[in-house]
Design a protein around this motif. Structure first.
Motif, mmCIF file in Angstrom:
data_model
loop_
_atom_site.group_PDB
_atom_site.id
_atom_site.type_symbol
_atom_site.label_atom_id
_atom_site.label_comp_id
_atom_site.label_asym_id
_atom_site.label_seq_id
_atom_site.Cartn_x
_atom_site.Cartn_y
_atom_site.Cartn_z
ATOM 1 N N GLY A 258 -2.724 -35.543 13.864
ATOM 2 C CA GLY A 258 -1.537 -34.832 14.306
ATOM 3 C C GLY A 258 -1.784 -33.409 14.762
ATOM 4 N N ARG A 259 -3.048 -33.013 14.819
ATOM 5 C CA ARG A 259 -3.387 -31.682 15.293
ATOM 6 C C ARG A 259 -4.305 -31.777 16.504
ATOM 7 N NH1 ARG A 259 -5.581 -28.779 9.950
ATOM 8 N NH2 ARG A 259 -6.455 -30.867 9.658
ATOM 9 N N VAL A 260 -4.441 -30.650 17.199
ATOM 10 C CA VAL A 260 -5.315 -30.600 18.371
ATOM 11 C C VAL A 260 -6.731 -30.263 17.919
ATOM 12 C CG1 VAL A 260 -5.739 -29.529 20.613
ATOM 13 C CG2 VAL A 260 -3.392 -29.831 19.801
ATOM 14 N N GLU A 261 -7.697 -31.018 18.431
ATOM 15 C CA GLU A 261 -9.103 -30.737 18.158
ATOM 16 C C GLU A 261 -9.662 -29.884 19.287
ATOM 17 O OE1 GLU A 261 -12.341 -33.552 16.329
ATOM 18 O OE2 GLU A 261 -12.368 -33.792 18.520
ATOM 19 N N VAL A 262 -10.205 -28.737 18.915
ATOM 20 C CA VAL A 262 -10.635 -27.753 19.906
ATOM 21 C C VAL A 262 -12.080 -27.339 19.626
ATOM 22 C CG1 VAL A 262 -10.132 -25.515 20.947
ATOM 23 C CG2 VAL A 262 -8.275 -26.893 20.012
ATOM 24 N N LYS A 263 -12.845 -27.151 20.717
ATOM 25 C CA LYS A 263 -14.193 -26.607 20.616
ATOM 26 C C LYS A 263 -14.142 -25.132 20.999
ATOM 27 C CE LYS A 263 -16.448 -30.590 19.963
ATOM 28 N NZ LYS A 263 -17.287 -30.895 18.784
ATOM 29 N N VAL A 264 -14.601 -24.259 20.097
ATOM 30 C CA VAL A 264 -14.686 -22.834 20.383
ATOM 31 C C VAL A 264 -16.139 -22.402 20.225
ATOM 32 C CG1 VAL A 264 -12.310 -22.373 19.697
ATOM 33 C CG2 VAL A 264 -14.144 -22.204 17.993
ATOM 34 N N ALA A 265 -16.492 -21.289 20.864
ATOM 35 C CA ALA A 265 -17.900 -20.884 20.834
ATOM 36 C C ALA A 265 -18.045 -19.373 20.880
ATOM 37 C CB ALA A 265 -18.644 -21.514 22.012
ATOM 38 N N ALA A 266 -19.160 -18.893 20.375
ATOM 39 C CA ALA A 266 -19.551 -17.483 20.445
ATOM 40 C C ALA A 266 -21.074 -17.437 20.349
ATOM 41 C CB ALA A 266 -18.898 -16.664 19.339
ATOM 42 N N HIS A 267 -21.627 -16.210 20.342
ATOM 43 C CA HIS A 267 -23.085 -16.118 20.438
ATOM 44 C C HIS A 267 -23.805 -16.373 19.124
ATOM 45 C CE1 HIS A 267 -21.307 -12.193 19.777
ATOM 46 N NE2 HIS A 267 -22.414 -11.739 19.267
ATOM 47 N N TRP A 268 -23.113 -16.337 17.987
ATOM 48 C CA TRP A 268 -23.727 -16.805 16.743
ATOM 49 C C TRP A 268 -22.640 -17.221 15.761
ATOM 50 C CZ3 TRP A 268 -25.630 -11.486 17.636
ATOM 51 C CH2 TRP A 268 -24.864 -10.513 16.998
ATOM 52 N N ALA A 269 -23.053 -17.893 14.687
ATOM 53 C CA ALA A 269 -22.091 -18.463 13.745
ATOM 54 C C ALA A 269 -21.194 -17.403 13.120
ATOM 55 C CB ALA A 269 -22.835 -19.231 12.651
ATOM 56 N N ARG A 270 -21.757 -16.245 12.807
ATOM 57 C CA ARG A 270 -20.959 -15.200 12.181
ATOM 58 C C ARG A 270 -19.830 -14.743 13.109
ATOM 59 N NH1 ARG A 270 -23.227 -9.842 9.031
ATOM 60 N NH2 ARG A 270 -21.205 -8.886 8.638
ATOM 61 N N SER A 271 -20.109 -14.664 14.426
ATOM 62 C CA SER A 271 -19.080 -14.237 15.373
ATOM 63 C C SER A 271 -17.935 -15.237 15.434
ATOM 64 C CB SER A 271 -19.687 -14.049 16.769
ATOM 65 O OG SER A 271 -20.633 -13.014 16.765
ATOM 66 N N VAL A 272 -18.258 -16.525 15.422
ATOM 67 C CA VAL A 272 -17.211 -17.547 15.426
ATOM 68 C C VAL A 272 -16.350 -17.395 14.175
ATOM 69 C CG1 VAL A 272 -16.701 -20.010 15.441
ATOM 70 C CG2 VAL A 272 -18.634 -19.140 16.763
ATOM 71 N N ALA A 273 -17.001 -17.246 13.025
ATOM 72 C CA ALA A 273 -16.271 -17.126 11.762
ATOM 73 C C ALA A 273 -15.394 -15.878 11.735
ATOM 74 C CB ALA A 273 -17.248 -17.113 10.596
ATOM 75 N N GLU A 274 -15.910 -14.767 12.225
ATOM 76 C CA GLU A 274 -15.144 -13.522 12.206
ATOM 77 C C GLU A 274 -13.886 -13.635 13.059
ATOM 78 O OE1 GLU A 274 -18.047 -10.730 13.488
ATOM 79 O OE2 GLU A 274 -18.776 -10.284 11.465
ATOM 80 N N GLN A 275 -13.977 -14.353 14.180
ATOM 81 C CA GLN A 275 -12.812 -14.506 15.045
ATOM 82 C C GLN A 275 -11.779 -15.478 14.468
ATOM 83 O OE1 GLN A 275 -13.531 -14.499 19.444
ATOM 84 N NE2 GLN A 275 -15.677 -14.688 18.858
ATOM 85 N N LEU A 276 -12.233 -16.392 13.602
ATOM 86 C CA LEU A 276 -11.328 -17.382 13.029
ATOM 87 C C LEU A 276 -10.788 -16.984 11.656
ATOM 88 C CD1 LEU A 276 -13.207 -20.694 13.934
ATOM 89 C CD2 LEU A 276 -11.149 -19.781 15.015
ATOM 90 N N ALA A 277 -11.439 -16.030 10.998
ATOM 91 C CA ALA A 277 -11.067 -15.711 9.619
ATOM 92 C C ALA A 277 -9.621 -15.245 9.500
ATOM 93 C CB ALA A 277 -12.014 -14.636 9.065
ATOM 94 N N GLY A 278 -9.156 -14.487 10.503
ATOM 95 C CA GLY A 278 -7.802 -13.965 10.440
ATOM 96 C C GLY A 278 -6.721 -15.028 10.588
ATOM 97 N N TRP A 279 -7.115 -16.242 10.942
ATOM 98 C CA TRP A 279 -6.132 -17.319 11.100
ATOM 99 C C TRP A 279 -5.747 -17.952 9.763
ATOM 100 C CZ3 TRP A 279 -4.114 -19.359 15.773
ATOM 101 C CH2 TRP A 279 -4.569 -18.715 16.931
ATOM 102 N N GLY A 280 -6.520 -17.655 8.718
ATOM 103 C CA GLY A 280 -6.211 -18.232 7.415
ATOM 104 C C GLY A 280 -6.243 -19.757 7.462
#
Length: 308
Positions: A258-280
């Motif tokens: 029931g949710r959308v599956e999305v691929k997101v990317a950045a230059h390293w794993a920490r950057s991806v996590a930092e951009q997603l952390a604020g979404w809770g």
């Protein structure tokens, strides 16, 4: 910009009556092949430009030399002034040039052209941001490109001598594309210091096209910025917000639970996590494990700092 060159080519044709591709290339400081392509593009666009082969030949405008821009259609002139209008805020020289171009148009086109020039205002500052002035070396580097002179500058603690090919402004960040002994390189202008234009002539590669080269630079940089991708599940109503955050590095892969599956990317794993952390808990990262581990680390740090 190519539109600037095409207008300049029309003005030269009307001022001189006939020019060769070599003469146009010299006046516009481009390669002969590029000048020939521009002339052919003018002809293909419906502007009455035609070649005359043989000795003493060249390219001419039907009707001979004139001092207006009657080779442009009403729609073309409006499109041109919509593009050039925001540039008028750049200073008195640009404003004066714009007024001269308006006067050069046929009388029947002028009112619409003037309206088009006033139709758009360019405000490069984002909400809550101050106006961003170009870095100090931009103007001198522009002059070096136009005059075809080598530039000497300091960059990353090293003194460089380079052939300036052109400049690119990407969202307020300026870049210099230049030739060096190690090949073509791209430099952030705000990291350039002690820039000096020398008297040494610079060399521009044959058939160099700044727009094409910048597109290649952007593609290479985007690939570097997307070395790590993560699969995210998110409610469809938040998808547009996620897209605005990751830009071109956000791709819908399908639906799951029931949710959308999305691929997101950045230059390293920490950057991806930092951009997603604020979404809770609005997003769920299903893979890869390094991104999930970085999110867990961020969570532990926040809990240690703010937990009761």
């Amino acid at each position: 910009m190519r539109a600037d060159r095409l207008v300049a080519a029309v003005l030269l044709l009307q001022a001189r009556g006939r020019v060769t591709a070599a003469e146009l290339a010299e006046d516009l400081e481009i390669s002969v092949a590029t000048a020939r392509r521009d002339l052919e593009a003018l002809s293909a666009a419906g502007i009455p430009v035609y070649p005359q082969p043989g000795r003493g030949g060249g390219w001419s405008l039907v009707g001979g030399a004139r001092t207006d821009l009657s080779g442009l259609t009403a729609a073309e002139s409006q499109a041109l002034f919509l593009m050039l209008g925001p540039a008028a805020s750049g200073g008195p020289e640009l404003s004066s040039a714009l007024r001269k171009l308006v006067r050069a148009l046929p009388a029947t086109f002028r009112a619409d052209a003037e309206a088009a020039a006033r139709a758009v205002v360019s405000d490069p500052a984002g909400w809550g941001e101050q106006d961003r002035e170009p870095p100090a070396p931009v103007q001198s580097l522009q002059q070096a490109v136009v005059r075809r002179r080598k530039v000497r500058f300091d960059y990353s603690g090293k003194s460089r001598l380079a052939d300036p090919y052109g400049l690119a402004d990407k969202d307020g960040v300026w870049y210099l594309i230049a030739g060096t002994p190690a090949g073509q390189r791209t430099f952030r202008v705000d990291r350039i210091s002690a820039a000096e234009t020398t008297d040494l002539p610079s060399q521009l590669p044959e058939d160099f096209d700044l727009r094409e080269q910048w597109a290649r630079v952007v593609e290479e940089m985007e690939q570097r910025r997307s070395l790590v991708s993560a699969t995210v599940l998110i409610d469809a109503r938040y998808l547009s917000v996620l897209r605005s955050r990751f830009g071109r590095h956000c791709e819908v892969a399908g639906e799951r639970d029931g949710r959308v599956e999305v691929k997101v990317a950045a230059h390293w794993a920490r950057s991806v996590a930092e951009q997603l952390a604020g979404w809770g808990d609005l997003v769920e990262v299903t893979e890869p494990e390094p991104v999930r581990a970085e999110l867990a680390r961020i969570g532990r740090e926040l809990t240690a700092r703010y937990g009761s």
